[in-house]
Design an enzyme around this catalytic site. Structure first.
Site, short mmCIF file in Angstrom:
data_model
loop_
_atom_site.label_atom_id
_atom_site.label_comp_id
_atom_site.label_asym_id
_atom_site.label_seq_id
_atom_site.Cartn_x
_atom_site.Cartn_y
_atom_site.Cartn_z
N LEU A 1 0.82 -1.22 0.00
CA LEU A 1 0.00 0.00 0.00
C LEU A 1 0.85 1.26 0.00
O LEU A 1 0.51 2.26 -0.63
CB LEU A 1 -0.92 0.00 1.23
CG LEU A 1 -2.04 -1.06 1.26
CD1 LEU A 1 -2.80 -0.96 2.56
CD2 LEU A 1 -2.98 -0.87 0.08
N GLY A 2 1.95 1.24 0.73
CA GLY A 2 2.80 2.42 0.82
C GLY A 2 4.00 2.15 1.68
O GLY A 2 4.12 1.10 2.32
N VAL B 1 3.61 -0.78 4.38
CA VAL B 1 2.25 -1.15 4.73
C VAL B 1 1.69 -2.05 3.64
O VAL B 1 1.76 -1.72 2.45
CB VAL B 1 1.37 0.10 4.91
CG1 VAL B 1 -0.04 -0.30 5.33
CG2 VAL B 1 1.98 1.04 5.94
N GLY C 1 7.01 4.15 4.41
CA GLY C 1 7.37 5.31 5.22
C GLY C 1 8.78 5.19 5.71
O GLY C 1 9.55 4.34 5.24
N GLY C 2 9.13 6.04 6.67
CA GLY C 2 10.51 6.08 7.13
C GLY C 2 10.94 4.82 7.85
O GLY C 2 12.10 4.45 7.82
N LYS D 1 1.52 -3.11 9.04
CA LYS D 1 2.75 -2.30 8.99
C LYS D 1 3.93 -3.20 9.34
O LYS D 1 4.03 -3.72 10.45
CB LYS D 1 2.66 -1.14 9.97
CG LYS D 1 3.84 -0.17 9.86
CD LYS D 1 3.60 1.08 10.68
CE LYS D 1 4.73 2.09 10.50
NZ LYS D 1 4.52 3.31 11.28
N ASP E 1 3.66 15.28 13.41
CA ASP E 1 3.87 15.14 11.96
C ASP E 1 2.53 15.28 11.24
O ASP E 1 2.13 14.42 10.45
CB ASP E 1 4.52 13.80 11.64
CG ASP E 1 5.13 13.78 10.23
OD1 ASP E 1 5.33 14.86 9.66
OD2 ASP E 1 5.37 12.68 9.71
N GLY F 1 8.81 1.72 7.92
CA GLY F 1 8.19 0.46 7.54
C GLY F 1 7.37 0.58 6.28
O GLY F 1 7.16 1.67 5.73
#
Length: 752
Positions: A421-422, A429, A424-425, A443, A541, A427
């Site tokens: 799905l995506g 998803v 990040g810094g 995650k 954030d 991990g």
């Protein structure tokens, strides 16, 4: 119960160590013999090759410590490709420890004549090996003359010998044989005696007749040189090219014999010296030169000149060279071969009998080995999962409302993490579907430092486990059996607000009512974190990529990896700067003091992004990067705000509501954190505007209901302008060297 479990654990560990010992012993038995035969040919720590030439001890390259003495020191010219190895001024083609020889290239002597027989560029050769352990090999080399009507002479410098040969060409033959051999026409050869260390080569032409008309050139050359006929093709020398002009000097290969010392084999070389290596070596006297040479005994291989000597050859590892049809056993310098059980004969030649027992034994051993490895793997994995479960607090969490997932279950429902799905810094998803058709988002940590990841995920678990709000992404469960815990969230199907604003440019965001609702829902979630959570939480954030939208476009705040808990009795805390540039509170950025008002500032930037459809970090104006916040304030002060908005106001009520929100934004972005409104007041303003929006559909708008909804929030335009002149993504304006803060930019991609 606990005692039985400990007993089983001890038994498992005992079996695990026993099976591991068997495997290690088996692997060592397989690789140990091979390692014995692998040895260096050079001194330890010295170069072994130069170009394509291997340099064994007693020879060495450049470093005197790598060679036996200066006579064996070679030079490697790395300016050429490939590098060239030199012994004095001679090229080195090969060095043989087994034969005690070194093959070098020595320029040939030559004389060339023009068409009328005049000498052009004579070149005689004088070669000396004095003061070296080298001698010209009499068994490998022959003195050779190449060319028509030539006479070549060779002698040593002390007059110990002299010789030569004479070659003629018939009228029909004006050059030597084209097959590369010295047939006697245009070529002659003669041997040299033993023990020669110097050679003086001179050549003369028998007659001065002009060159034949059949010649291919007006130049004719004759050559004389020493060479090994088995290594050199005579046809490579062109007799009609002047080598001094063409710069192609022939350098035929010459074999030199060498010895390592003049003392006898029983003598040592100094207090720590030795004649030959300690193991598997033989010492003998050279038959061409005064001195000794070393060699490996039969059944041994390696460099006999090194201190450790030669290594035993494991004949069992080379069945093609040392055949064995039975059980091979290596012995020092030899090997034995015993025929298999119930078979007879000499295993080195042939065995006779039935081999069924061997097949059964091998199959049984393989099956037992596979089963043992499988058991080891299962026990190890189970033990590791139990250890991780306890380490991550599973004994406490399993009695809580949070669901505990097993690693195998998540691998199955996510199709082995096949639907990303995506990222990040910290991990990635992945999407999954449980057995009850519940869609989840898992995650999973990246391959970073495990200590940092553990702290990051433990921190996020601590934060999210305290949150229960309709506009905050819900944590469904955890997986504690892995090295780093996996977080299982509810799946939010409609992507991030960032994607709807900047990528798909969704049309529903053109509606003011939709934008106002998303802003009110986001503010409501942040107000819950600041006021209702115990202890309070600062998100740290707030940005559009951390606001998710479901199928009904309901806002869900996500990603608490950077969030912090506010200690009891404190309004803020000093902490290293972390967040996303463009959304960061300038006061927090310059002082490192984080408060709930820092989230208020980031929310104000988010509202500008929602209204204008512009990215705070990549906003450009007139083709140049600009400050979106300053641009927004300037447009509001110049009364052209509606020209830069991405939303559409359908009536006067919505236009007035947009202006009220713009004033709210200005107050949220005040340079002084104390003068910003708390998130509770922000929610109240947005909630009032939402109520007016809903009531306007039923009754006529009463301007008194919404008059000066934010009159209690003064518009500090000048103060904001001073603050925003230092903000946005123009980071070069910050004097970061004046503060010890650590700036950590967070990835703006989706990070639940």
């Amino acid at each position: 119960m606990m005692m039985e479990r400990k007993t089983r654990t001890i038994q498992h560990i005992t079996w695990l160590w026993f099976l591991w010992f068997v495997v290690v012993l088996f692997v060592w038995a397989c690789i140990a013999p091979a390692s014995l035969t692998a040895s260096s040919v050079a001194n330890p720590g010295c170069l072994e090759t130069c170009g394509y030439v291997s340099v064994p001890y007693p020879f060495g390259i450049e470093d005197p410590k790598c060679a036996k003495n200066e006579s064996f020191l070679l030079v490697c010219n790395r300016s050429t490709n490939p590098p060239i190895l030199y012994l004095g001024n001679m090229f080195v083609y090969n060095i043989s420890v087994e034969n005690s020889t070194v093959t070098v290239g020595i320029y040939a002597a030559f004389r060339c004549y023009n068409e009328i027989g005049h000498i052009m560029r004579p070149f005689d050769q004088e070669i000396t090996l004095e003061k070296t352990p080298l001698t010209f090999s009499n068994s490998r080399n022959k003195f050779t003359s190449l060319g028509c009507d030539s006479m070549a002479f060779v002698n040593d410098s002390n007059g110990g010998f002299g010789g030569g040969c004479f070659s003629l060409c018939s009228d029909n033959e004006t050059s030597p044989s084209d097959d590369g051999s010295c047939s006697g026409i245009g070529c002659c050869q003669t041997p040299i005696p033993k023990y020669r260390k110097t050679l003086n080569i001179t050549i003369r032409k028998v007659s001065s007749n002009s060159i034949s008309d059949n010649s291919k050139s007006n130049i004719s050359c004759i050559y004389a040189f020493l060479t090994d006929p088995t290594l050199f093709n005579m046809s490579t020398i062109d007799l009609h090219i002047d080598p001094s002009i063409d710069k192609r000097y022939p350098s035929p290969p010459v074999v030199l014999d060498w010895v390592v010392g003049k003392k006898n084999c029983e003598a040592s070389e100094g207090p720590s010296g030795y004649a030959c290596g300690d193991t598997g070596t033989l010492c003998s006297y050279s038959d061409n030169g005064c001195g000794r040479r070393c060699s490996c005994q039969e059944g041994y291989m390696g460099n006999p000149y090194l201190r450790q000597g030669c290594q035993d050859i494991n004949e069992c590892e080379h069945p093609s060279t040392y055949p064995c049809e039975g059980t091979c056993k290596n012995t020092p310098g030899n090997y034995t071969c015993i025929c298999p059980l119930v078979m007879r004969g000499d295993g080195k030649i042939a065995c006779h009998g039935v081999r069924l027992i061997i097949i059964v034994t091998v199959l049984g051993a393989i099956i037992s080995f596979v089963i043992s490895i499988r058991l080891i793997f299962i026990l190890y994995k189970r033990r590791r999962q139990e250890k991780n479960f306890i380490k991550h607090g599973g004994l406490v969490l399993q009695n809580q409302r949070v669901r505990i997932f097993k690693e195998e279950e998540l691998i199955k429902v996510t199709n082995n993490y096949g639907h990303l799905l995506g990222q990040g810094g910290f991990g990635s998803v992945y999407r999954g579907v449980l057995a009850d058709d519940t869609h989840i988002a898992v995650k999973k940590p990246k391959g970073l430092d495990k200590t940092d990841l553990n702290q990051q995920f433990q921190h996020e678990i601590c934060i999210i486990s305290q949150v229960n709000h309709k506009n905050v992404v819900k944590l469904l469960g955890l997986c504690l059996h892995t090295d780093i815990p996996l977080l299982v969230y509810e799946f939010i199907s409609n992507g991030t607000l960032f994607e709807h604003i900047h990528k798909t440019k969704s049309s529903f965001l053109r509606s003011w009512k939709n934008c106002l609702r998303i802003a009110e829902e986001t503010a409501s979630a942040l107000n819950y974190l600041h006021s209702s959570a115990d202890p309070p939480i600062i998100h740290r954030d707030v940005k559009s990529s951390n606001i998710l939208l479901d199928d009904h476009h309901t806002a869900k705040v996500s990603d608490f990896g950077a969030s912090v808990l506010i200690p009891l009795g404190q309004n803020g805390l000093a902490i290293a700067v972390q967040g996303t540039f463009g959304y960061l509170d300038p006061e927090y950025l310059t002082t490192g003091n984080l408060t709930a008002k820092s989230d208020v500032y980031s929310f104000g930037v988010l509202l500008i992004e929602l209204l204008t459809g512009q990215n705070p970090c990549t906003f450009t104006r007139f083709g140049e990067r600009s400050n979106l916040i300053q641009y927004f304030i300037s447009s509001l002060e110049n009364k052209n705000l509606f020209q830069i908005l991405n939303v559409e106001a359908i009536d006067r009520i919505e236009r007035e509501q947009i202006l009220e929100v713009a004033k709210l934004i200005v107050n949220c972005l005040n340079s002084c954190g104390e003068k910003r409104p708390p998130m509770m007041e922000v929610v109240e303003v947005l909630a009032k505007l939402m109520r007016v929006s809903r009531e306007s559909l039923l009754v006529q708008y009463n301007s008194e209901d919404t008059k000066s909804l934010t009159s209690d929030l003064p518009f500090h335009g000048l103060e904001f302008e001073n603050a925003t002149s230092h903000m946005g993504c123009q980071l070069s304006e910050f004097h970061l060297n004046e503060t010890p803060l650590i700036l950590n930019q967070v990835d703006s991609s989706i990070d639940l």
